[in-house]
Design a protein around this motif. Structure first.
Motif, short mmCIF file in Angstrom:
data_model
loop_
_atom_site.label_atom_id
_atom_site.label_comp_id
_atom_site.label_asym_id
_atom_site.label_seq_id
_atom_site.Cartn_x
_atom_site.Cartn_y
_atom_site.Cartn_z
N ILE A 136 0.84 -1.20 0.00
CA ILE A 136 0.00 0.00 0.00
C ILE A 136 0.87 1.25 0.00
O ILE A 136 0.64 2.19 -0.77
CB ILE A 136 -0.98 -0.01 1.20
CG1 ILE A 136 -1.99 -1.13 1.03
CG2 ILE A 136 -1.67 1.35 1.33
CD1 ILE A 136 -2.82 -1.42 2.28
N ALA A 137 1.91 1.26 0.82
CA ALA A 137 2.82 2.41 0.87
C ALA A 137 3.50 2.62 -0.48
O ALA A 137 3.63 3.76 -0.95
CB ALA A 137 3.87 2.21 1.96
N GLN A 138 3.89 1.53 -1.14
CA GLN A 138 4.52 1.64 -2.46
C GLN A 138 3.54 2.20 -3.49
O GLN A 138 3.92 3.04 -4.32
CB GLN A 138 5.02 0.27 -2.91
CG GLN A 138 6.21 -0.23 -2.12
CD GLN A 138 6.53 -1.68 -2.43
OE1 GLN A 138 6.24 -2.18 -3.51
NE2 GLN A 138 7.12 -2.37 -1.47
N LEU A 139 2.30 1.76 -3.43
CA LEU A 139 1.29 2.27 -4.37
C LEU A 139 1.08 3.77 -4.18
O LEU A 139 0.95 4.52 -5.15
CB LEU A 139 -0.03 1.51 -4.21
CG LEU A 139 -0.02 0.06 -4.67
CD1 LEU A 139 -1.31 -0.64 -4.24
CD2 LEU A 139 0.18 -0.04 -6.18
N LEU A 140 1.03 4.20 -2.93
CA LEU A 140 0.80 5.62 -2.66
C LEU A 140 1.98 6.51 -3.04
O LEU A 140 1.85 7.72 -3.10
CB LEU A 140 0.42 5.82 -1.19
CG LEU A 140 -1.00 5.34 -0.86
CD1 LEU A 140 -1.20 5.29 0.65
CD2 LEU A 140 -2.03 6.22 -1.54
N GLN A 141 3.13 5.91 -3.32
CA GLN A 141 4.30 6.67 -3.76
C GLN A 141 4.34 6.83 -5.28
O GLN A 141 5.19 7.56 -5.79
CB GLN A 141 5.58 5.99 -3.26
CG GLN A 141 5.75 6.10 -1.77
CD GLN A 141 6.98 5.36 -1.28
OE1 GLN A 141 7.81 4.93 -2.06
NE2 GLN A 141 7.10 5.23 0.02
#
Length: 105
Positions: free
Chosen positions: A28-33
């Motif tokens: 999720i953190a990677q997607l939001l980046q």
């Protein structure tokens, strides 16, 4: 608004289920980046119907969504999902102009 939508079934095998749960926050953190990402939301079916997980990564424009779909960041997340036995269907969708505003409380 436009979205990259993932539809998939979470793993049922215990080992893969644990691997999925350990990695999902990082994904999720990677997607939001991804450049242009605005928000992320995930839904699970309450009755176990397949696909049992639907996620939506929001962008302001369809063009940003198309760029995200072709990005290495998104590919890495999909590869990670696949490593725990998840095959996600990826759809690009945009908000319908006929969607009403939320009803005020």
């Amino acid at each position: 608004m436009a979205y990259v939508m993932f539809q998939y079934d979470r793993p049922t095998d215990t080992h893969r289920w644990n691997d999925y749960n350990q990695q999902v926050r990082d994904w999720i953190a990677q997607l939001l980046q991804i450049p242009g990402a605005v928000s992320f939301v995930a839904y699970r079916t309450s009755d176990g119907a397949s696909p049992d997980t639907i996620t939506m990564l929001e962008f302001r424009t369809v063009e940003d969504t198309r760029k995200a779909q072709a990005s290495d960041q998104l590919r890495k997340v999909l590869d990670g999902l696949q490593s725990v036995g998840v095959t996600a269907q990826v759809l690009l969708v945009e908000r319908s102009p006929f969607t009403p505003e939320p009803i005020p409380a």
